[in-house]
Design a protein around this motif. Structure first.
Motif, PDB file in Angstrom:
ATOM      1  N   THR A 264    -100.869 -90.817   1.756  1.00  0.00           N
ATOM      2  CA  THR A 264    -101.622 -89.767   2.457  1.00  0.00           C
ATOM      3  C   THR A 264    -100.859 -89.287   3.695  1.00  0.00           C
ATOM      4  N   GLU A 265    -100.327 -90.229   4.454  1.00  0.00           N
ATOM      5  CA  GLU A 265     -99.556 -89.882   5.651  1.00  0.00           C
ATOM      6  C   GLU A 265     -98.322 -89.072   5.286  1.00  0.00           C
ATOM      7  N   LEU A 266     -97.662 -89.416   4.162  1.00  0.00           N
ATOM      8  CA  LEU A 266     -96.477 -88.682   3.712  1.00  0.00           C
ATOM      9  C   LEU A 266     -96.848 -87.253   3.312  1.00  0.00           C
ATOM     10  N   PHE A 267     -97.978 -87.100   2.610  1.00  0.00           N
ATOM     11  CA  PHE A 267     -98.450 -85.776   2.212  1.00  0.00           C
ATOM     12  C   PHE A 267     -98.698 -84.918   3.448  1.00  0.00           C
ATOM     13  N   ILE A 268     -99.391 -85.512   4.437  1.00  0.00           N
ATOM     14  CA  ILE A 268     -99.697 -84.751   5.674  1.00  0.00           C
ATOM     15  C   ILE A 268     -98.419 -84.330   6.370  1.00  0.00           C
ATOM     16  N   THR A 269     -97.467 -85.245   6.462  1.00  0.00           N
ATOM     17  CA  THR A 269     -96.204 -84.949   7.148  1.00  0.00           C
ATOM     18  C   THR A 269     -95.428 -83.842   6.430  1.00  0.00           C
ATOM     19  N   ARG A 270     -95.413 -83.910   5.108  1.00  0.00           N
ATOM     20  CA  ARG A 270     -94.599 -82.953   4.326  1.00  0.00           C
ATOM     21  C   ARG A 270     -95.182 -81.549   4.317  1.00  0.00           C
TER      22      ARG A 270
END
Length: 613
Positions: free
Chosen positions: A229-235
């Motif tokens: 989830t954190e990776l999705f938000i960052t990307r």
């Protein structure tokens, strides 16, 4: 019955338990288990009013009486029987036979009854305190390590006595065999919480392991989802067309409860260091004789110790078991006879009395170094004995009796050996540490001679016995089961013989057959219930996992926006059905567990009846 309501207790920065609730119901016999230092004795002291919780309370009915053995020794009676009778309730003051029966069960002879309490050793004085409590017939018994000063015969008697106890019982003991023979429930202190469970200690520990495995798998899955989830938000934070999905993920992330990694609970982790030896026989004892003044303890004892023997020394207290180990260790010199050691034999000797030899001015690390090792090795051994990091720098003077015993054990590990002499090595260990100790002895490649009253050790370890009986010392070749079958304990044999002669009840052989048949029936009738419990628990776990997965799918579909309403509705119906099914399974599990407990208690009652004089 008693209830604990939102009970919390800490000592400094160490939290023992936090906001715990439990109840011990009518007729329940609960075994209180947990690691040393985790609050078992403190909880007993809170229940008796000798200590106070930081918050919460213990509730019990008005007039409800507690019976517990006080640690201080102080007697008002002029004789043993008078002191024991002082515990009798007012309406039983003339029933002296009750006190006599309990004193006899705890190892006092008829001739002891008229002696003054001060004439007895500290161990027998503790037994007298225990007798006074047992005759008082309180509503609830609270027993903290009652077997520490008892021999096997008295432990077996106490086990039978407690199984017939009509009131409530809260028991602390390191002896798993004794506890499981007595209790109906386990009350476990684990990770600052207290939970109650019907059944044995084995079932409790299996459940804890199963739950913590599920917790860890769930935690790792949650951690993986969090990172995704954190990776999705960052990307995709900067992409305007995905702003809604990013915001949805941010909200979902905020809602996710972070599961902390479970702290590793310290446990004994060690093995005895073996010194290789080419000899087939480590020791030959020939015509060994020893006594104090005019009291002969050992006379013309002859036996050999082979390289891999596991010899348990058994018998009543005061007969000379510890003295034999002192003679073998060289701490005492025999009056006559020979101790012929092979030149390769190296001894590791542990005795509770050796704790007094520790230098209280030294730290744990320094004390272990006195056994002949460098600081780093001493630090490693201290860690294995649960004194990790700076705990190894504690002065010996501040340690408890159990901690000092672990220091003594650490000193034995410094020097490799091939013959272990162990005198009551588990008295100050908790149940988990006893298991670790048993495994370490079992894995040791050399020979071992152990003085112990722990029947789990006797069953698991011994291939030979040195038996201190009423008429002398004998060597028995075989397992503990074979010893009970072929010889048995003298006091129990006398009791069985008397039963056959005086009351027309079955004798020893007939009783064994009846018990064997009864145990076979118990196993046969309880097995389907145990299988049902395992099946229901497995179904519950599978349903919980499916419930979690469906919840994730619904969340994912809802985040994708419109067009998934039908799929979400279908999944929601399945989720509702699963939750309803699990609720039914929990009810079924409760009913089967109650039936298992009822049936088990019924069989135990019949088995106890066969043990009665």
């Amino acid at each position: 019955m008693i209830k604990a309501i939102n009970l919390s207790k800490s000592f400094g920065e160490q939290e023992l338990f936090n906001s715990v609730n439990f109840a011990i119901g009518t007729g329940e016999r609960a075994g209180l288990i947990g690691r040393n230092g985790h609050g078992k004795t403190t909880l007993l002291r809170i229940i008796t009013g000798e200590d106070h919780p930081d918050s919460g309370e213990i509730s019990r009915p008005r007039g409800y009486t507690l019976g517990f053995v006080r640690q201080h020794i102080g007697f008002s009676g002029s004789t043993i029987i008078e002191e024991a009778c002082s515990g009798l309730p007012v309406h039983m003051k003339d029933e002296k036979w009750r006190a006599e029966k309990i004193l006899a069960g705890l190892g006092f002879s008829q001739s002891d009854f008229l002696r003054h309490p001060s004439e007895f050793s500290g161990g027998f004085q503790v037994r007298l305190n225990l007798a006074s409590v047992l005759v008082s017939e309180p509503d609830m018994l609270l027993l903290d390590e009652p077997t520490n000063y008892l021999d096997v015969v008295s432990i077996r008697w106490l086990s039978s006595f407690l199984r017939q106890w009509k009131g409530e019982l809260l028991l602390i003991t390191h002896d798993r065999h004794f506890m499981d023979s007595v209790i109906t429930h386990v009350l476990g202190i684990h990770r600052q919480k207290i939970r109650k469970m019907a059944g044995s200690t084995e079932k409790y520990y299996e459940q804890i392991v199963k739950e913590e495995e599920i917790y860890e798998k769930t935690r790792l899955n949650d951690e993986k989802k969090r990172k995704e989830t954190e990776l999705f938000i960052t990307r995709f934070r900067a992409k305007a067309r995905l702003a809604g999905m990013v915001q949805s993920r941010i909200k979902a992330l905020d809602r996710m409860e972070k599961m902390d990694r479970l702290d590793k609970i310290k446990s004994l982790d060690f093995s005895f260091s073996y010194l290789p030896s080419q000899s087939k026989t480590a020791l030959h004892v020939k015509d060994l004789t020893f006594g104090y003044a005019d009291i002969p303890l050992i006379k013309d004892l002859t036996f050999s110790v082979s390289r891999t023997d596991r010899i348990c020394v058994i018998g009543k207290n005061g007969k000379g078991k510890s003295t034999l180990l002192k003679l073998l260790a060289g701490a005492l010199s025999p009056r006559s006879g020979e101790l012929l050691f092979h030149p390769d034999t190296a001894i590791g000797y542990y005795a509770q009395t050796n704790v007094s030899t520790l230098n209280e001015k030294l730290t744990i690390e320094e004390e272990i170094c006195t056994a002949g090792c460098e600081k780093q090795q001493a630090r490693n051994i201290a860690g294995a004995m649960m004194f990790e990091g700076d705990a190894a720098l504690k002065p010996v003077s501040v340690l408890s009796g159990g901690e000092k015993s672990r220091v003594m054990l650490g000193k034995i590990l410094v020097s490799p050996s091939n013959l272990l002499l162990l005198d009551e090595p588990t008295n100050h260990l908790d149940m988990d540490s006893c298991d670790a100790f048993l495994a370490a002895v079992d894995d040791f490649d050399g020979a071992c001679i152990v003085v112990t009253h722990n029947e789990m050790f006797l069953h698991s370890l011994a291939n030979r016995f040195i038996v201190f009986g009423e008429t002398g010392i004998t060597v028995f070749e075989g397992t503990y089961s074979q010893f009970l079958e072929k010889i048995g304990w003298e006091d129990e044999a006398v009791r069985d013989g008397g039963r056959q002669k005086n009351s027309g009840q079955p004798g020893r052989k007939e009783t064994r057959k009846l018990k064997a048949n009864l145990l076979k029936r118990k196993t046969s009738e309880l097995k389907p219930l145990e299988e049902s419990i395992d099946r229901i628990e497995s179904d519950i776990i599978l349903n919980e996992e499916r419930t979690e997965k469906i919840t994730e799918e619904i969340l994912a579909l809802s985040q994708q926006g419109n067009g998934n309403g039908e799929a979400i509705a279908s999944l929601s119906r399945e989720l509702h059905s699963l939750k309803h099914r699990n609720a039914c399974l929990y009810e079924e599990l409760d009913a089967v567990t109650r039936e298992q407990g009822r049936l088990s208690a019924l069989f135990d009652s019949e088995l106890e009846a066969l043990d009665q004089p």
